[in-house]
Design an enzyme around this catalytic site. Sequence first.
Site, PDB file in Angstrom:
ATOM      1  N   ARG A   1      -3.535   6.531   0.256  1.00 25.65           N
ATOM      2  CA  ARG A   1      -3.969   7.756   0.933  1.00 25.65           C
ATOM      3  C   ARG A   1      -2.941   8.425   1.822  1.00 25.65           C
ATOM      4  O   ARG A   1      -3.139   9.557   2.238  1.00 25.65           O
ATOM      5  CB  ARG A   1      -5.248   7.472   1.729  1.00 25.65           C
ATOM      6  CG  ARG A   1      -6.472   7.439   0.835  1.00 25.65           C
ATOM      7  CD  ARG A   1      -7.687   6.961   1.576  1.00 25.65           C
ATOM      8  NE  ARG A   1      -7.511   5.566   1.943  1.00 25.65           N
ATOM      9  CZ  ARG A   1      -8.423   4.837   2.567  1.00 25.65           C
ATOM     10  NH1 ARG A   1      -9.569   5.376   2.915  1.00 25.65           N
ATOM     11  NH2 ARG A   1      -8.197   3.572   2.857  1.00 25.65           N
TER      12      ARG A   1
ATOM     13  N   ARG B   1      -6.847  11.306  -7.201  1.00 26.09           N
ATOM     14  CA  ARG B   1      -8.034  10.467  -7.080  1.00 26.09           C
ATOM     15  C   ARG B   1      -9.332  11.262  -6.876  1.00 26.09           C
ATOM     16  O   ARG B   1     -10.412  10.677  -6.901  1.00 26.09           O
ATOM     17  CB  ARG B   1      -7.856   9.484  -5.912  1.00 26.09           C
ATOM     18  CG  ARG B   1      -7.028   8.237  -6.211  1.00 26.09           C
ATOM     19  CD  ARG B   1      -7.782   7.235  -7.064  1.00 26.09           C
ATOM     20  NE  ARG B   1      -9.186   7.133  -6.663  1.00 26.09           N
ATOM     21  CZ  ARG B   1      -9.638   6.457  -5.610  1.00 26.09           C
ATOM     22  NH1 ARG B   1      -8.806   5.768  -4.884  1.00 26.09           N
ATOM     23  NH2 ARG B   1     -10.915   6.461  -5.309  1.00 26.09           N
TER      24      ARG B   1
ATOM     25  N   ASP C   1      -6.496  -3.483  -7.456  1.00 27.86           N
ATOM     26  CA  ASP C   1      -7.083  -4.037  -6.234  1.00 27.86           C
ATOM     27  C   ASP C   1      -7.367  -5.513  -6.456  1.00 27.86           C
ATOM     28  O   ASP C   1      -7.556  -5.949  -7.597  1.00 27.86           O
ATOM     29  CB  ASP C   1      -8.362  -3.299  -5.845  1.00 27.86           C
ATOM     30  CG  ASP C   1      -8.758  -3.641  -4.405  1.00 27.86           C
ATOM     31  OD1 ASP C   1      -8.223  -3.013  -3.484  1.00 27.86           O
ATOM     32  OD2 ASP C   1      -9.574  -4.564  -4.210  1.00 27.86           O
TER      33      ASP C   1
ATOM     34  N   ARG D   1       0.819  -1.229   0.000  1.00 28.20           N
ATOM     35  CA  ARG D   1       0.000   0.000   0.000  1.00 28.20           C
ATOM     36  C   ARG D   1       0.845   1.268   0.000  1.00 28.20           C
ATOM     37  O   ARG D   1       0.457   2.268   0.587  1.00 28.20           O
ATOM     38  CB  ARG D   1      -0.948   0.045   1.199  1.00 28.20           C
ATOM     39  CG  ARG D   1      -2.044  -1.002   1.171  1.00 28.20           C
ATOM     40  CD  ARG D   1      -3.219  -0.514   0.316  1.00 28.20           C
ATOM     41  NE  ARG D   1      -4.183  -1.583   0.131  1.00 28.20           N
ATOM     42  CZ  ARG D   1      -5.246  -1.765   0.903  1.00 28.20           C
ATOM     43  NH1 ARG D   1      -5.504  -0.921   1.867  1.00 28.20           N
ATOM     44  NH2 ARG D   1      -6.070  -2.761   0.672  1.00 28.20           N
TER      45      ARG D   1
ATOM     46  N   TYR E   1     -14.594 -12.413   0.583  1.00 27.92           N
ATOM     47  CA  TYR E   1     -15.355 -11.214   0.187  1.00 27.92           C
ATOM     48  C   TYR E   1     -16.633 -11.606  -0.555  1.00 27.92           C
ATOM     49  O   TYR E   1     -17.707 -11.046  -0.325  1.00 27.92           O
ATOM     50  CB  TYR E   1     -14.506 -10.285  -0.687  1.00 27.92           C
ATOM     51  CG  TYR E   1     -13.560  -9.425   0.114  1.00 27.92           C
ATOM     52  CD1 TYR E   1     -14.033  -8.410   0.939  1.00 27.92           C
ATOM     53  CD2 TYR E   1     -12.191  -9.617   0.060  1.00 27.92           C
ATOM     54  CE1 TYR E   1     -13.170  -7.617   1.696  1.00 27.92           C
ATOM     55  CE2 TYR E   1     -11.311  -8.839   0.805  1.00 27.92           C
ATOM     56  CZ  TYR E   1     -11.810  -7.837   1.617  1.00 27.92           C
ATOM     57  OH  TYR E   1     -10.966  -7.064   2.358  1.00 27.92           O
TER      58      TYR E   1
HETATM   59  O1  CP3 Z   1       0.218  -1.879  -2.360  1.00 28.18           O
HETATM   60  C1  CP3 Z   1      -0.056  -1.024  -3.229  1.00 28.18           C
HETATM   61  O2  CP3 Z   1       0.392   0.140  -3.182  1.00 28.18           O
HETATM   62  C2  CP3 Z   1      -0.883  -1.453  -4.423  1.00 28.18           C
HETATM   63  C3  CP3 Z   1      -2.240  -1.193  -4.306  1.00 28.18           C
HETATM   64  C4  CP3 Z   1      -3.209  -2.131  -3.616  1.00 28.18           C
HETATM   65  C5  CP3 Z   1      -4.533  -1.719  -3.349  1.00 28.18           C
HETATM   66  N1  CP3 Z   1      -5.220  -2.784  -2.888  1.00 28.18           N
HETATM   67  C6  CP3 Z   1      -5.041  -0.379  -3.591  1.00 28.18           C
HETATM   68  C7  CP3 Z   1      -6.171   0.093  -2.749  1.00 28.18           C
HETATM   69  C8  CP3 Z   1      -3.102  -3.473  -3.245  1.00 28.18           C
HETATM   70  C9  CP3 Z   1      -1.900  -4.385  -3.285  1.00 28.18           C
HETATM   71  C10 CP3 Z   1      -4.394  -3.865  -2.787  1.00 28.18           C
HETATM   72  C11 CP3 Z   1      -4.719  -5.234  -2.363  1.00 28.18           C
HETATM   73  C12 CP3 Z   1      -5.877  -5.456  -1.492  1.00 28.18           C
HETATM   74  N2  CP3 Z   1      -7.139  -4.934  -1.607  1.00 28.18           N
HETATM   75  C13 CP3 Z   1      -5.885  -6.380  -0.439  1.00 28.18           C
HETATM   76  C14 CP3 Z   1      -4.715  -7.226  -0.040  1.00 28.18           C
HETATM   77  C15 CP3 Z   1      -3.716  -6.409   0.698  1.00 28.18           C
HETATM   78  C16 CP3 Z   1      -4.063  -6.163   2.126  1.00 28.18           C
HETATM   79  O3  CP3 Z   1      -4.182  -4.987   2.492  1.00 28.18           O
HETATM   80  O4  CP3 Z   1      -4.180  -7.142   2.871  1.00 28.18           O
HETATM   81  C17 CP3 Z   1      -7.161  -6.365   0.149  1.00 28.18           C
HETATM   82  C18 CP3 Z   1      -7.618  -7.167   1.320  1.00 28.18           C
HETATM   83  C19 CP3 Z   1      -7.960  -5.461  -0.617  1.00 28.18           C
HETATM   84  C20 CP3 Z   1      -9.375  -5.112  -0.422  1.00 28.18           C
HETATM   85  C21 CP3 Z   1      -9.495  -3.669  -0.151  1.00 28.18           C
HETATM   86  N3  CP3 Z   1      -9.517  -2.693  -1.134  1.00 28.18           N
HETATM   87  C22 CP3 Z   1      -9.500  -2.998   1.104  1.00 28.18           C
HETATM   88  C23 CP3 Z   1      -9.486  -3.682   2.452  1.00 28.18           C
HETATM   89  C24 CP3 Z   1      -9.523  -1.613   0.842  1.00 28.18           C
HETATM   90  C25 CP3 Z   1      -9.445  -0.470   1.833  1.00 28.18           C
HETATM   91  C26 CP3 Z   1     -10.753   0.150   2.134  1.00 28.18           C
HETATM   92  C27 CP3 Z   1     -10.549   1.511   2.755  1.00 28.18           C
HETATM   93  O5  CP3 Z   1     -10.987   2.475   2.155  1.00 28.18           O
HETATM   94  O6  CP3 Z   1      -9.950   1.585   3.837  1.00 28.18           O
HETATM   95  C28 CP3 Z   1      -9.538  -1.463  -0.549  1.00 28.18           C
HETATM   96  C29 CP3 Z   1      -9.500  -0.195  -1.284  1.00 28.18           C
HETATM   97  C30 CP3 Z   1      -8.150   0.200  -1.746  1.00 28.18           C
HETATM   98  N4  CP3 Z   1      -7.324  -0.595  -2.466  1.00 28.18           N
HETATM   99  C31 CP3 Z   1      -7.522   1.451  -1.548  1.00 28.18           C
HETATM  100  C32 CP3 Z   1      -6.294   1.401  -2.186  1.00 28.18           C
HETATM  101  C33 CP3 Z   1      -5.262   2.494  -2.323  1.00 28.18           C
HETATM  102  C34 CP3 Z   1      -8.144   2.638  -0.829  1.00 28.18           C
HETATM  103  C35 CP3 Z   1      -9.097   3.279  -1.792  1.00 28.18           C
HETATM  104  C36 CP3 Z   1      -9.006   4.754  -1.795  1.00 28.18           C
HETATM  105  O7  CP3 Z   1      -7.904   5.309  -1.881  1.00 28.18           O
HETATM  106  O8  CP3 Z   1     -10.086   5.370  -1.780  1.00 28.18           O
END
Ligand code: CP3
Length: 343
Positions: free
Chosen positions: A35, A44, A80, A31, A153
């Site tokens: 943010r 974004r 994602d 990540r 999910y």
């Molecule tokens: O690591 C990186 O920089 C690459 C980007 C990345 C995202 N999601 C972008 C994202 C990666 C590798 C993921 C994988 C992902 N997505 C996982 C596995 C990694 C982990 O954290 O265990 C999981 C479980 C998800 C599912 C998911 N998508 C979650 C739990 C969330 C967060 C929700 C929140 O808003 O707190 C997302 C959304 C997401 N994926 C964001 C990002 C940058 C946030 C969205 C935003 O910026 O509005």
Amino acid sequence: MSRVTTTPRDSAFVRACRGLPVPHTPVWFMRQAGRSLPEYRKIREGIGMLDSCRRPDLVTEITLQPVRRHGVDAAILFSDIVVPLAAAGVDLDIVPGTGPVISAPLRSRAGLAQLDGPGDVGFVAEAVRLLLAELGPTPLIGFAGAPFTLASYLIEGGPSRTYLRTKAMMYGEPDLWHDLCARLAEITLAFLKVQAAAGVSAVQLFDSWAGALSEADYRRFVLPHSASVLAGLAEFDIPRIHFGVGTSVLLGAMGEAAADVVGVDWRTPLTRATELIGPDRAVQGNLDPAVLFAPWEAIEVEALRVLAEGRSAPGHVFNLGHGVLPETDPGKLTRLVDLIHRS
Ligand code: CP3
């Protein structure tokens, strides 16, 4: 961006994944794009998460942001884990502050019909091509979600603390469970093959929520499906990283699933993780992301401890034990990269 390397294959990151000698311990952050970065929040504005993942121009810019700012040793494709599910036909959204939300949770065999097939993810191949031209010697990591985490999910309909419905299907309808995971493994493998064919230098399989399982259940219900994904990538000859959270008891099994590198969260010291995983695999991790909220002196002590413990493994890629928290001060991440490179 370039350090002492000339190609991604010779980079400290890829070499550490393979257990080869490195000029410095490589570091990147799960990540790292997201943010915590003001430039990410700005780009974004007004664009939904799924829409941004489908736009190669945006994916390229967002992926590059942490590489430019922090000088990390690898980029990770901005996407994602649910992107291939959406491409396969599942009606879902990524809700800010919550995560993926599925319109019609999959609770019966009829629900399998939602998963038509791998679907078109040509936008990902295009983003990888654009990124390779920009990144030069810095390796790009591709990724996907593992069958268990994706299934959780789909079945729960969103994030869960207990995985009640997921486990109810696993124990109560094992044939349906295995059919679902086999379908998810196909979709995941197809998604990773698109990234590998387009030229990523490594892949990470995220089984973030596998830590909810005992080792016996993991081996019976999950390992064969994750192993089929990772084994299916052997022809590309790129390092395969396998990561989950709360997986102390699963580390040996996760390594056995055709992984070259096992990602470890902050609960298990890398010395212990190395004993559990065995001497033929590298490790990645594992600074607690919450440590970054302490004063710098405390961060330094913890980071140096992780670095020292990582020396017990044949290869160590420094990372956090889970993703960067959105409230993290990005200045501390930059300073941490510098510390790891100097130490
Ligand atoms: O690591 C990186 O920089 C690459 C980007 C990345 C995202 N999601 C972008 C994202 C990666 C590798 C993921 C994988 C992902 N997505 C996982 C596995 C990694 C982990 O954290 O265990 C999981 C479980 C998800 C599912 C998911 N998508 C979650 C739990 C969330 C967060 C929700 C929140 O808003 O707190 C997302 C959304 C997401 N994926 C964001 C990002 C940058 C946030 C969205 C935003 O910026 O509005």
